[in-house]
Design an enzyme around this catalytic site. Structure first.
Site: not given
Ligand code: CTP
Length: 400
Positions: A208-209
């Site tokens: 993810s980020n």
């Protein structure tokens, strides 16, 4: 935009147990700068006292249509109000309002006002579901009143749970704020994406980020306050859900792409504020990857580019807005994305700015238009930036 400051709000309170929440509504509205005139039905005074509202609003509270010296109260209160809010609106009050009765001060105010009226029904779930109540609700909507559906949740003690609960005071205040603003996006449908996406590596891990969803949520809220129907397509958010937009929850970039495609027919604008993961594990493991086998290397595959793949599905006239978060060559890279993704404009921000980007409450951006324009904006809150973005969306919609 019309803030609460200086607004005259007539807060009507009818007699149900949820009347206790109206005290907090009055407090929030007064704290936001509104002048709040409370009008209570006789039954409401059984649940909460006029003195409570007087202390919370700093103004006289009105209860009686027949008090000497106050014969024209309903005309004055109704005329001076910018908006009339009834919370809670009981089944009995809805019935009386639906019949245009004027047998108490609050019902009379409803007839005497030319300002918008918002009613917040709250009652036992069976009473709300009753065909008589539903007919009254429909009739009131047809008469131009806004009725906000009651929440589903715990009802009075021992009455279980169901639709009939008065929404929380903050939600009521958000609806009032919306009604006070210029409805410059009324009748428009705005699709907004927010937050990161998550790509599974195995059943317990994901890629993810650092996107928090703040920017997308600010845009969705602002569009809703401007009167739009808003569909918010959200990955996992670090901020609370906004009041108003209908929320579609997604996890992966593929799911976000599907949700965007489904929301596009009939949409007037698409604002892609999300940070979808660009890579996914090529083959997510079916079971947890154990460390005993040594460090795992994960083969990656590219995810769908949502904006690029919507080009064929965009309804004619759709205003399409993208974001670009860059560490290097900000303007050059953002211009390339603007063209590649066929956007009307792109909001470019540098990941190297201290007061901008993921997680921050502020942002510093340059807005690049398909018409060649370039607008470097000063640092501002994400809420203020949401308004800047929507002003541009509206200008484009007007020109189409
Ligand atoms: N975007 C998208 N689909 C993706 C990735 C991004 O639609 N799979 C959208 C974002 O929501 C944003 C715009 O494209 O509005 C630009 O996103 P960004 O991550 O800056 O660009 P990428 O196209 O992913 O390019 P790169 O990561 O190489 O900079």
């Amino acid at each position: 935009m019309r803030p609460f400051g200086g607004a005259r709000i007539l807060l009507g309170v009818s007699g149900g147990i949820a009347a206790y929440k109206a005290g907090w509504v009055a407090r929030l509205l007064a704290a936001a700068g509104a002048e709040v005139d409370v009008v209570m039905t006789r039954a409401a005074t059984q649940f909460i006292t006029p003195l409570t509202f007087e202390a919370l609003t700093g103004r006289a509270v009105h209860t009686d249509i027949f008090s000497p010296g106050h014969a024209l109260d309903h005309i004055h209160l109704a005329r001076e109000a910018d908006i009339v809010v009834v919370a809670p609106a009981t089944a009995d009050f809805l019935a009386r309002a639906a019949h245009g009765r004027a047998d108490d001060l609050l019902a009379a105010c409803l007839l005497a006002t030319t300002s918008p009226v918002i009613l917040f029904p709250a009652m036992n779930d069976a009473m709300w579901a009753h065909p008589q109540t539903q007919r009254n609700a429909t009739h009131l909507r047809d008469s131009g009143y806004t009725l906000v559906e009651p929440d589903v949740g715990a009802l009075a003690a021992g009455e279980g749970s169901g639709p009939g609960r008065l929404p929380e005071p903050e939600t009521i205040v958000a609806h009032v704020g919306r009604a006070l603003e210029d409805a410059s996006l009324r009748g428009r449908t705005v699709v907004v994406t927010a937050g990161p996406t998550r790509e599974p590596v195995d059943p317990v891990r994901f890629l993810s980020n650092r996107s928090s969803g703040k920017m997308g949520v600010a845009i969705a809220s602002a569009a809703w306050r401007r009167g739009a129907n808003v569909v918010l397509i959200a990955g996992p958010l670090e901020v609370p859900d906004p009041v108003g937009p209908s929320i579609v929850r997604v996890e992966t970039t593929e799911q976000m792409a599907g949700a965007v495609r489904q929301a596009l027919p009939g949409a007037d604008a698409l604002v892609m504020a999300a940070a979808p993961a660009d890579f996914r594990a090529a083959e997510p493991a079916a079971g947890k990857i154990k460390k005993s086998g040594g460090p795992a290397s994960i083969a990656l595959a590219a995810t769908t580019d949502i904006l690029a793949c919507t080009v064929r599905h965009r309804p004619p006239g759709l205003v399409t807005v993208g974001f670009a978060l860059e560490t290097d060559h900000l303007i050059h890279s953002a211009r390339a994305k603007l063209a590649d993704k066929q956007l009307d404009f792109i909001v470019a921000n540098s990941a190297r700015e201290p007061d901008a980007g993921f997680g921050a409450d502020t942002n510093r951006v340059t807005i690049l238009g398909a018409d060649g324009s370039s607008d470097a904006l000063p640092v501002m809150s994400k809420t203020a930036l949401a308004d800047q973005i929507l002003d541009r969306v509206e200008a484009l919609l007007r020109a189409r």
